[in-house]
Design a protein around this motif. Structure first.
Motif, mmCIF file in Angstrom:
data_model
loop_
_atom_site.group_PDB
_atom_site.id
_atom_site.type_symbol
_atom_site.label_atom_id
_atom_site.label_comp_id
_atom_site.label_asym_id
_atom_site.label_seq_id
_atom_site.Cartn_x
_atom_site.Cartn_y
_atom_site.Cartn_z
ATOM 1 N N HIS A 1 -36.495 -53.755 -30.276
ATOM 2 C CA HIS A 1 -37.242 -53.092 -31.341
ATOM 3 C C HIS A 1 -36.683 -51.698 -31.589
ATOM 4 C CE1 HIS A 1 -40.674 -52.099 -33.849
ATOM 5 N NE2 HIS A 1 -40.749 -50.962 -33.188
ATOM 6 N N ALA A 2 -36.432 -50.962 -30.518
ATOM 7 C CA ALA A 2 -35.907 -49.600 -30.656
ATOM 8 C C ALA A 2 -34.502 -49.598 -31.243
ATOM 9 C CB ALA A 2 -35.902 -48.905 -29.299
ATOM 10 N N ALA A 3 -33.732 -50.617 -30.952
ATOM 11 C CA ALA A 3 -32.362 -50.661 -31.439
ATOM 12 C C ALA A 3 -32.273 -51.057 -32.905
ATOM 13 C CB ALA A 3 -31.544 -51.627 -30.601
ATOM 14 N N THR A 4 -33.299 -51.696 -33.445
ATOM 15 C CA THR A 4 -33.191 -52.179 -34.822
ATOM 16 C C THR A 4 -34.030 -51.391 -35.816
ATOM 17 O OG1 THR A 4 -34.865 -53.860 -34.361
ATOM 18 C CG2 THR A 4 -32.565 -54.518 -34.175
ATOM 19 N N THR B 1 -27.124 -57.611 -41.334
ATOM 20 C CA THR B 1 -26.726 -57.948 -39.974
ATOM 21 C C THR B 1 -27.717 -57.504 -38.908
ATOM 22 O OG1 THR B 1 -25.405 -55.931 -39.827
ATOM 23 C CG2 THR B 1 -24.279 -57.931 -40.533
ATOM 24 N N ALA B 2 -28.459 -56.444 -39.119
ATOM 25 C CA ALA B 2 -29.377 -55.946 -38.080
ATOM 26 C C ALA B 2 -30.476 -56.959 -37.731
ATOM 27 C CB ALA B 2 -29.972 -54.614 -38.485
ATOM 28 N N ALA C 1 -30.905 -58.719 -34.007
ATOM 29 C CA ALA C 1 -32.161 -58.615 -33.262
ATOM 30 C C ALA C 1 -32.683 -59.996 -32.887
ATOM 31 C CB ALA C 1 -33.199 -57.866 -34.086
ATOM 32 N N GLN C 2 -32.573 -60.957 -33.797
ATOM 33 C CA GLN C 2 -33.008 -62.325 -33.511
ATOM 34 C C GLN C 2 -32.199 -62.928 -32.372
ATOM 35 O OE1 GLN C 2 -35.469 -64.183 -34.616
ATOM 36 N NE2 GLN C 2 -34.835 -66.080 -33.662
ATOM 37 N N MET C 3 -30.906 -62.720 -32.384
ATOM 38 C CA MET C 3 -30.050 -63.271 -31.333
ATOM 39 C C MET C 3 -30.313 -62.601 -29.984
ATOM 40 S SD MET C 3 -28.285 -65.724 -32.557
ATOM 41 C CE MET C 3 -29.694 -66.158 -33.531
#
Length: 120
Positions: free
Chosen positions: A39-42, A79-80, A84-86
């Motif tokens: 979550h924080a990365a996206t 792409t984000a 995140a899904q992967m």
């Protein structure tokens, strides 16, 4: 006059985008589990990059630069969510998340890797 206002708005967007990107980086380092880190990365990172691109667009204002900035924004938005899904899928399948932190686990009735339960 309008160029000065655009420059100030661009500088504000650059600072806000940098702060959001910094918050995303700190969140990735400080959050305890994979889903929180995802979550924080996206979320703040994408908004931070878009604000940075908007700030750059307000500062540069040439058609060639605006086209390139628009392409970068579209690719970032495309792409984000996939990344995140992967990341979430890999964390779930490898068991590297704390299932007690999940509000709902729709994949619980499936197999341990998220696939169909039972013999295939």
């Amino acid at each position: 006059m309008i160029a000065t206002i655009a420059d100030w708005l661009g500088a504000g967007c650059l600072v806000a985008g940098a702060v959001l990107a910094l918050a995303a980086g700190i969140g990735v380092l400080r959050f305890p589990d994979a889903l929180s880190r995802m979550h924080a990365a996206t979320k703040p990172q994408v908004l931070g990059v878009l604000l940075l691109l908007l700030g750059i667009a307000l500062r540069l204002r040439s058609p060639a630069d605006l086209g390139m900035i628009l392409l970068v924004a579209v690719f970032q938005l495309a792409t984000a969510p996939v990344a995140a899904q992967m990341i979430g899928r890999a964390a779930y399948r490898s068991g590297r998340l704390d299932r007690s932190l999940l509000d709902a686990d729709e994949l619980a009735e499936r197999g341990p890797d998220g696939g169909p339960a039972g013999p295939a």
